[in-house]
Structures are given as C-alpha cells and as structure tokens.
Design a protein around this motif. Structure first.
Motif, PDB file in Angstrom:
ATOM      1  N   TYR A 145       0.823  -1.298   0.117  1.00 18.50           N
ATOM      2  CA  TYR A 145      -0.269   0.127  -0.031  1.00 18.50           C
ATOM      3  C   TYR A 145       0.715   1.220   0.072  1.00 18.50           C
ATOM      4  CZ  TYR A 145      -3.392   3.512   1.302  1.00 18.50           C
ATOM      5  OH  TYR A 145      -3.985   4.803   1.323  1.00 18.50           O
ATOM      6  N   GLN A 146       1.760   1.437   0.657  1.00 18.92           N
ATOM      7  CA  GLN A 146       2.504   2.468   1.112  1.00 18.92           C
ATOM      8  C   GLN A 146       3.489   2.615  -0.293  1.00 18.92           C
ATOM      9  OE1 GLN A 146       1.953   4.115   3.629  1.00 18.92           O
ATOM     10  NE2 GLN A 146       4.016   4.190   4.571  1.00 18.92           N
ATOM     11  N   ARG A 147       3.911   1.792  -1.071  1.00 19.56           N
ATOM     12  CA  ARG A 147       4.810   1.949  -2.217  1.00 19.56           C
ATOM     13  C   ARG A 147       3.811   2.301  -3.287  1.00 19.56           C
ATOM     14  NH1 ARG A 147       9.005   3.173  -3.839  1.00 19.56           N
ATOM     15  NH2 ARG A 147      10.124   1.793  -2.632  1.00 19.56           N
ATOM     16  N   MET A 148       2.581   1.642  -3.330  1.00 22.41           N
ATOM     17  CA  MET A 148       1.641   2.007  -4.404  1.00 22.41           C
ATOM     18  C   MET A 148       1.175   3.678  -4.166  1.00 22.41           C
ATOM     19  SD  MET A 148      -0.622  -1.235  -5.134  1.00 22.41           S
ATOM     20  CE  MET A 148      -1.357  -0.558  -6.736  1.00 22.41           C
ATOM     21  N   ARG A 149       0.980   4.165  -2.983  1.00 21.84           N
ATOM     22  CA  ARG A 149       0.654   5.328  -2.534  1.00 21.84           C
ATOM     23  C   ARG A 149       1.719   6.289  -2.809  1.00 21.84           C
ATOM     24  NH1 ARG A 149      -3.301   7.765   1.017  1.00 21.84           N
ATOM     25  NH2 ARG A 149      -2.435   9.917   1.500  1.00 21.84           N
ATOM     26  N   ALA A 150       2.833   6.154  -2.854  1.00 25.48           N
ATOM     27  CA  ALA A 150       4.146   7.048  -2.908  1.00 25.48           C
ATOM     28  C   ALA A 150       3.937   7.188  -4.441  1.00 25.48           C
ATOM     29  CB  ALA A 150       5.290   6.233  -2.593  1.00 25.48           C
ATOM     30  N   ASN A 151       4.084   5.943  -5.269  1.00 25.50           N
ATOM     31  CA  ASN A 151       3.951   6.108  -6.722  1.00 25.50           C
ATOM     32  C   ASN A 151       2.728   6.948  -7.125  1.00 25.50           C
ATOM     33  OD1 ASN A 151       5.901   4.275  -7.008  1.00 25.50           O
ATOM     34  ND2 ASN A 151       4.484   2.759  -7.409  1.00 25.50           N
TER      35      ASN A 151
ATOM     36  N   SER B 246       2.796  10.839  -8.865  1.00 20.42           N
ATOM     37  CA  SER B 246       2.143  11.188 -10.210  1.00 20.42           C
ATOM     38  C   SER B 246       1.605  12.715 -10.370  1.00 20.42           C
ATOM     39  CB  SER B 246       1.178  10.272 -10.292  1.00 20.42           C
ATOM     40  OG  SER B 246       0.402  10.450 -11.696  1.00 20.42           O
TER      41      SER B 246
ATOM     42  N   ARG C 280       0.065  13.320 -13.089  1.00 16.51           N
ATOM     43  CA  ARG C 280      -0.965  13.142 -14.616  1.00 16.51           C
ATOM     44  C   ARG C 280      -2.390  12.691 -13.618  1.00 16.51           C
ATOM     45  NH1 ARG C 280       3.563  10.542 -16.130  1.00 16.51           N
ATOM     46  NH2 ARG C 280       4.341  11.253 -18.178  1.00 16.51           N
ATOM     47  N   HIS C 281      -2.387  12.109 -12.607  1.00 14.46           N
ATOM     48  CA  HIS C 281      -3.681  11.767 -12.077  1.00 14.46           C
ATOM     49  C   HIS C 281      -4.326  12.494 -10.936  1.00 14.46           C
ATOM     50  CE1 HIS C 281      -2.967   8.685 -15.145  1.00 14.46           C
ATOM     51  NE2 HIS C 281      -2.167   8.161 -14.309  1.00 14.46           N
TER      52      HIS C 281
ATOM     53  N   GLN D 254     -10.751  10.944  -3.483  1.00 18.94           N
ATOM     54  CA  GLN D 254     -11.479   9.671  -2.570  1.00 18.94           C
ATOM     55  C   GLN D 254     -11.390   8.515  -3.380  1.00 18.94           C
ATOM     56  OE1 GLN D 254     -12.451   9.610   1.029  1.00 18.94           O
ATOM     57  NE2 GLN D 254     -12.406   7.620   0.272  1.00 18.94           N
TER      58      GLN D 254
ATOM     59  N   GLN E 211      -8.110   6.934  -4.115  1.00 12.99           N
ATOM     60  CA  GLN E 211      -7.617   6.556  -2.928  1.00 12.99           C
ATOM     61  C   GLN E 211      -8.144   5.122  -2.477  1.00 12.99           C
ATOM     62  OE1 GLN E 211      -6.941   8.760   0.687  1.00 12.99           O
ATOM     63  NE2 GLN E 211      -7.125  10.538  -0.388  1.00 12.99           N
TER      64      GLN E 211
ATOM     65  N   LEU F 210      -6.442   1.403  -2.398  1.00 11.81           N
ATOM     66  CA  LEU F 210      -6.736   0.342  -1.482  1.00 11.81           C
ATOM     67  C   LEU F 210      -7.152  -0.982  -1.927  1.00 11.81           C
ATOM     68  CD1 LEU F 210      -7.261  -0.789   1.811  1.00 11.81           C
ATOM     69  CD2 LEU F 210      -9.245   0.385   1.547  1.00 11.81           C
ATOM     70  N   ILE F 211      -8.011  -0.992  -2.786  1.00 11.80           N
ATOM     71  CA  ILE F 211      -8.392  -2.174  -3.347  1.00 11.80           C
ATOM     72  C   ILE F 211      -7.408  -2.880  -3.981  1.00 11.80           C
ATOM     73  CG2 ILE F 211     -10.038  -3.332  -5.062  1.00 11.80           C
ATOM     74  CD1 ILE F 211     -11.954  -0.874  -4.265  1.00 11.80           C
ATOM     75  N   ASP F 212      -6.690  -2.291  -5.002  1.00 10.11           N
ATOM     76  CA  ASP F 212      -5.537  -2.626  -5.821  1.00 10.11           C
ATOM     77  C   ASP F 212      -4.279  -3.068  -4.815  1.00 10.11           C
ATOM     78  OD1 ASP F 212      -6.860  -2.024  -8.126  1.00 10.11           O
ATOM     79  OD2 ASP F 212      -5.383  -0.341  -8.706  1.00 10.11           O
TER      80      ASP F 212
END
Lengths: 126, 188
Positions: free
Chosen positions: B82-88, B92, B94-95, B99, B102, B106-108
């Motif tokens: 989660y932390q890694r994907m959140r940092a990514n 970003s 671009r996006h 909510q 976010q 969490l789901i991914d």
C-alpha cells in the motif's frame, strides 16, 4: 592457446538475451495495460518509465529488445538482503517457509528500483 | 466526494467500488464510509453478488491482533504494498488523487496482497490463507492515520514492520528473522 571460435559472435547467447528482453517487455506492457498502478508496483518501475514502455510500438519494442544486454535487472541486488532471506534454511515448517517468501515481497516493496528505501510511517487515510 | 451519489456517473463510480469491495469480502462499514452509498443500496448490491444479506456485528477493533506473529507479517506485507503504491500515486502529476482514486489504491493494494499469499501456497501441499481481511486492512490504515499503529525497522533485515503506536520500537527484530519457537509447527 585460445580457440579462434571463442572470439566469434555467440549468436545463441544473443538470441537468448533478445528472447528474454522481448518476453519482459511484452509482459511489462501487458501488466501496465491491465492495471497501471498494480503494474508499476509489480515491475518496480517509476511512472515516467512505465508510460514510455506502454507507448512503444511493436517495432520499437523489438528494436530495443535486440540490444546485446539484458534490459531487466535482478531486483534482489543486495547481499545483505539476500542473506536475510535465509535461503539455505532447510527443514523449516511449511507455514514458516511461506513467511520467508513474504519476506522477499516485503523487502522488495520497501525499496525503489535504485535501492532507495521508503518507510514513511504513513499519512495513510483511505 | 460527499456528493458522489448525486450524479449518475458519481453513483456508478461508487457502485463499482462497492462491487469490488464486496467481492473482496468487505463488511458494510468500510463500503459505506468509502463510497458514501446508502446502507440500503449497499445491502441490495451485496445480496445480488453474494446471494445472502451482509453480516452484521462489531468491527475487528483489536490493535494487538496486528502484532501477533503471522498477522504481523501479513499486515506488514499489505502495508508495504500500500505504501509503495501510494508513494507512486502521490508522485504522479498526471492523475487526480481524490477519494475514489484512494479507494481504488486500497483495493489494488489488497488484491496484490492476496496474490502474494496465493503465490506462497503453490509449492507443495501447504496452503497459505490470507490472514488479513479487507475490513482489517481498512481498519489498519485508520489506525496508522490516527497514530495507534506505526512501523519500525527490523534490526536484522532492515525491513519495516507494524507495531503499536505506543510501542517505542527499539531493538525490534521481525517475526521472520526471529520466529517464536513454535511458530508454524502444527499449522494446518
């Protein structure tokens, strides 16, 4: 005395490298297309690189796959990390062996492609 | 996104989130809070997908659960992903990161956690089960946000693992580097 053949171009090796490169690039593109955020995580790539990989044409993909070097690198490139995984540890119960596998995933998730470690105890509010 | 359900597109986005969360076994509370859909709406969707009414009752509120041997490894694994994907995502430009994004994050991240658990079962006859439920994963993020849970570095592997927020976290060795004596013996 070196055999002259040893200096000729080793096409088998080049073919093998190209094949791995091509498989890697095709897999990377597939993962990123399926789910960009998950793909970036799985591949350990940053966003700009992931975007470029995604926009490569088939011809471009084949072209960069044909370099003589491997394009993907070994992500566990840290002797300390590898030792921590205790790969030589035999006779561990299956449940513990499974946790050892999670160890790889945890340590990989916490470092970036260039080995930088992130661990900011979250401002995590989903 | 408090008004997410006022437009049809907003409701569609909320329903897609709810659909994904129901399939991952989420309880009512996280779905309600993350989608702002009404209880009735979520209940109907739940019945359509699962074929039974959603479970009722208390949420798993225990902080200590996250510090037990296997649960700590599993939740630290989820949290690292989660932390890694959140940092990514935060890096970003671009996006937008609202909510809905976010919640997809969490789901991914939770899906990748489940995938890793499944990967650990493939060898041999042992089957590794996901210890961390979606609801507990969501609770964990709330505990971290409120400071009730945090992470500390393992002295041996330098990985980061979850500890209680009121734990000083010094001289910590993780449950993988130093498993408790009988850990994993006699496991199913």
């Amino acid at each position: 005395m070196q055999d002259l053949d040893n200096f000729s171009v080793d096409t088998d090796t080049l073919d093998a490298i190209r094949e791995v490169n091509l498989s890697y690039l095709v897999l990377a593109q597939h993962l990123l297309q399926k789910n960009f955020a998950q793909g970036m995580f799985r591949l350990g790539l940053d966003e700009d690189v992931a975007q470029i990989l995604l926009t490569l044409s088939p011809a471009q993909t084949i072209k960069i796959a044909s370099t003589g070097s491997l394009l993907c690198s070994f992500r566990l490139n840290d002797a300390h990390l590898l030792r921590a995984l205790r790969l030589d540890d035999k006779d561990v119960p299956a449940a513990r062996a499974a946790q050892n596998l999670h160890h790889v995933a945890i340590l990989l998730a916490q470092r970036t492609a260039n080995g930088e470690v992130i661990h900011t105890p979250a401002t995590a509010a989903a | 996104m408090a008004n997410a359900t006022k437009s049809i597109q907003g409701e569609l986005a909320a329903l897609q989130l709810a659909d994904a969360m129901i399939r991952l076994g989420a309880r009512m509370q996280p779905i309600k809070e993350l989608t702002r859909l009404s209880t009735d709406r979520i209940s109907s969707l739940y019945r359509e997908i699962v074929g039974a009414p959603p479970p009722k009752g208390m949420l798993p509120y225990s902080l200590d659960w996250y510090t037990t041997w296997k649960a700590n490894i599993h939740s630290s694994l989820f949290f690292s992903i989660y932390q890694r994907m959140r940092a990514n995502a935060e890096r970003s430009i671009r996006h937008p990161f609202g909510q809905i994004q976010q919640t997809w994050l969490l789901i991914d991240a939770y899906c990748l956690y489940r995938e890793n658990i499944q990967a650990a079962s493939i060898n041999g006859s042992y089957r590794e089960e996901p210890e961390l439920s979606f609801t507990r994963a969501w609770m964990l993020l709330r505990f971290v946000a409120s400071g009730q849970m945090t992470t500390t570095e393992c002295e041996s592997c330098h990985g980061h693992f979850l500890i209680r927020g009121d734990d000083h976290g010094k001289n910590f060795v993780c449950g993988i580097c130093s498993p408790p004596p009988r850990a994993g013996i006699g496991a199913k």
